[in-house]
Design an enzyme around this catalytic site. Sequence first.
Site, mmCIF file in Angstrom:
data_model
loop_
_atom_site.group_PDB
_atom_site.id
_atom_site.type_symbol
_atom_site.label_atom_id
_atom_site.label_comp_id
_atom_site.label_asym_id
_atom_site.label_seq_id
_atom_site.Cartn_x
_atom_site.Cartn_y
_atom_site.Cartn_z
ATOM 1 N N LYS A 150 0.981 -1.181 -0.172
ATOM 2 C CA LYS A 150 -0.104 0.419 0.175
ATOM 3 C C LYS A 150 0.591 1.118 0.097
ATOM 4 O O LYS A 150 1.278 1.182 1.158
ATOM 5 C CB LYS A 150 -0.866 0.321 1.118
HETATM 6 N N1 PMP Z 1 -7.660 -1.551 -2.929
HETATM 7 C C1 PMP Z 1 -7.363 -0.259 -3.222
HETATM 8 C C2 PMP Z 1 -6.394 -0.066 -4.361
HETATM 9 C C3 PMP Z 1 -7.156 0.449 -2.551
HETATM 10 O O1 PMP Z 1 -6.283 1.601 -2.138
HETATM 11 C C4 PMP Z 1 -8.549 -0.180 -0.792
HETATM 12 C C5 PMP Z 1 -8.619 0.723 0.389
HETATM 13 N N2 PMP Z 1 -7.698 0.556 1.508
HETATM 14 C C6 PMP Z 1 -8.545 -1.650 -0.965
HETATM 15 C C7 PMP Z 1 -8.142 -2.033 -1.908
HETATM 16 C C8 PMP Z 1 -9.896 -1.891 -0.210
HETATM 17 O O2 PMP Z 1 -8.737 -2.058 1.043
HETATM 18 P P1 PMP Z 1 -9.298 -2.806 2.427
HETATM 19 O O3 PMP Z 1 -10.453 -2.774 3.076
HETATM 20 O O4 PMP Z 1 -8.152 -3.053 3.221
HETATM 21 O O5 PMP Z 1 -9.952 -0.916 2.856
#
Ligand code: PMP
Length: 288
Positions: A150
């Site tokens: 991330k």
């Molecule tokens: N994909 C991307 C590119 C994101 O930025 C997010 C948000 N964090 C998600 C998927 C969803 O992930 P999460 O459930 O961990 O927030």
Amino acid sequence: MQTFSIDGELCSPEEARIPVTDHGLLYGDGVFEGLRFYDSRVLKLSAHLTRLQHSAAAIGLELPCTRESLRSAIDAVIEASPHDNGYIRVVVTRGVGPLGIDPRQCENSRLIIIADELTMVTDEARINGARLIIASTRRLAGDQLDSRIKSLNYLNQILARLEANAAGADEAVMLNASGHIAEGTADNIFIVSKGVLRTPRTIDGALDGITRGIILEIARELSIETREESLTTFDLYTADECFLTGTGAELIPVKEIAGRKIKQSPGPCFGKIQQGFRELLKCDAAFM
Ligand code: PMP
């Protein structure tokens, strides 16, 4: 209203400033997490902290504090926030350094925490279903930038989001270089076909979403068959149901993709899973 903490110290909006030579700003060199708090407690805090640690390890970035002090810093921001329910952004940048990308030149990584409210789509879309487009901007391939990191580099998601905005859509679906479905610009995507809940694999460019994990777990508890597999636009267009998930997004039903109507929005499987998600929010164990 936003609440800030920099390097573990709460600060006012006026004090929440970082130097322009931070490599997080200059090169997008850093990682982040998005967390959600309900009644002042963070859902799946431990999983978020682990993902942050993994993202940092993957880019060779040393976190500026221990897991415990990170927990305390997050708690302090929630306590200072006027909101009982909201969203938290935890950002770790490479820190200040001279011009030039070499991370060795940055001595101290920096921790930024921001708490605020966050709404990803209109109430209309949340209730009756969102309209999606298929973006022409592709998700970076795993051998370019692993989708499990991330990182602070969201430009290709932003390019896809611009396409959605230009089309007047709520969100864009991103494909990977080989044309398989990866995810939304800031959320994971699920479809239901013939009673089976299907979502792209992380190897196809999906973030290993915390909410994605929660949904797969809820589905298994409900004895709904789940599959993490490669999906194409054909699978989306012919799905019985489709929905998006994310910490910011929570659960959003999808009613239309690239002009094709999804059969049921919100559908019965979505309804059961959403109910399961609501039940989970009553469970202390979900807030560890
Ligand atoms: N994909 C991307 C590119 C994101 O930025 C997010 C948000 N964090 C998600 C998927 C969803 O992930 P999460 O459930 O961990 O927030």
